[in-house]
Enzyme design. Structure first.
Site, PDB file in Angstrom:
ATOM      1  N   SER A 163       0.808  -1.219   0.000  1.00 46.37           N
ATOM      2  CA  SER A 163       0.000   0.000   0.000  1.00 46.37           C
ATOM      3  C   SER A 163       0.844   1.273   0.000  1.00 46.37           C
ATOM      4  CB  SER A 163      -0.976   0.022   1.180  1.00 46.37           C
ATOM      5  OG  SER A 163      -0.298   0.225   2.400  1.00 46.37           O
ATOM      6  N   LYS A 213       0.690   4.795   6.794  1.00 50.80           N
ATOM      7  CA  LYS A 213       0.158   5.638   5.730  1.00 50.80           C
ATOM      8  C   LYS A 213       0.729   7.052   5.859  1.00 50.80           C
ATOM      9  CE  LYS A 213      -2.821   2.537   4.178  1.00 50.80           C
ATOM     10  NZ  LYS A 213      -2.105   1.333   4.536  1.00 50.80           N
TER      11      LYS A 213
END
Length: 190
Positions: free
Chosen positions: A109, A150
């Site tokens: 990701s 993230k």
């Protein structure tokens, strides 16, 4: 320099200096570490690690524990001033605080075709005692106590967790809690 002269130069008590010097005593508080290191003529990394640059023959690098995603969610079990052999350690070149830790990247990701990219296997050095600001790469803990890596972004006053891989959705920070700011990243091949 006497203990009292050292204490006076730092603006601390003589008892604090005695604790720092005592076997098994306490380490200087984070607020005092830079001043102590400067007075001693060493880096904060040397002060924290207890190893001088000359002894290693290379730039001084402290070490932090490499933890699992589960342990990252409970980072307060880590105490870099009272290290144990419970964890593998990773050398770092950023200042180390009490709970600084390393975490291995899983998944794709945070892999990007342009700009920053963090492939699986990369090692992140995470500082949980640093306040996150938009643009930082962060470790967040969701309501199910799962960690995620993230980029923290802000849009219209709201905070979001943004993956670098465009195949994954941007999600609102919501009830998730930022538990660390990424300070350094490395990739090991062997």
């Amino acid at each position: 320099m006497s203990e009292q002269q050292f204490a006076d130069a730092l603006g601390v008590s003589r008892g604090a200096v005695q604790q720092w010097e005592k076997q098994g005593g306490t380490a200087p508080k984070r607020a005092n570490q830079a001043r102590v290191a400067k007075l001693l003529g060493i880096s904060v990394a040397e002060l924290v690690s207890g190893v001088s640059a000359g002894a290693r023959g290379v730039d001084v690098r402290a070490e932090v524990p490499l933890v699992s995603e589960v342990e990252a969610g409970n980072y307060t079990v880590i105490d870099n001033f009272k290290p144990t052999t419970q964890f593998d350690t990773i050398p770092v070149s950023v200042p180390v605080k009490k709970h600084t830790y390393a975490l291995r990247v899983h998944g794709d990701s945070m892999v990007s075709e342009a700009g920053d990219s963090f492939p699986a296997g990369s090692i992140l050095i995470v500082e949980p005692e640093m306040e996150a600001v938009p643009g930082d790469y962060v470790i967040a803990l969701n309501e199910a106590s799962e960690t995620t890596f993230k980029q923290l972004v802000k849009d219209g006053g709201d905070l979001y967790l943004k993956p670098l891989n465009s195949r994954y959705p941007i999600k609102p920070l919501g009830d998730a809690q930022v538990i660390g700011v990424v300070r350094e990243f490395t990739k090991r091949f062997r």
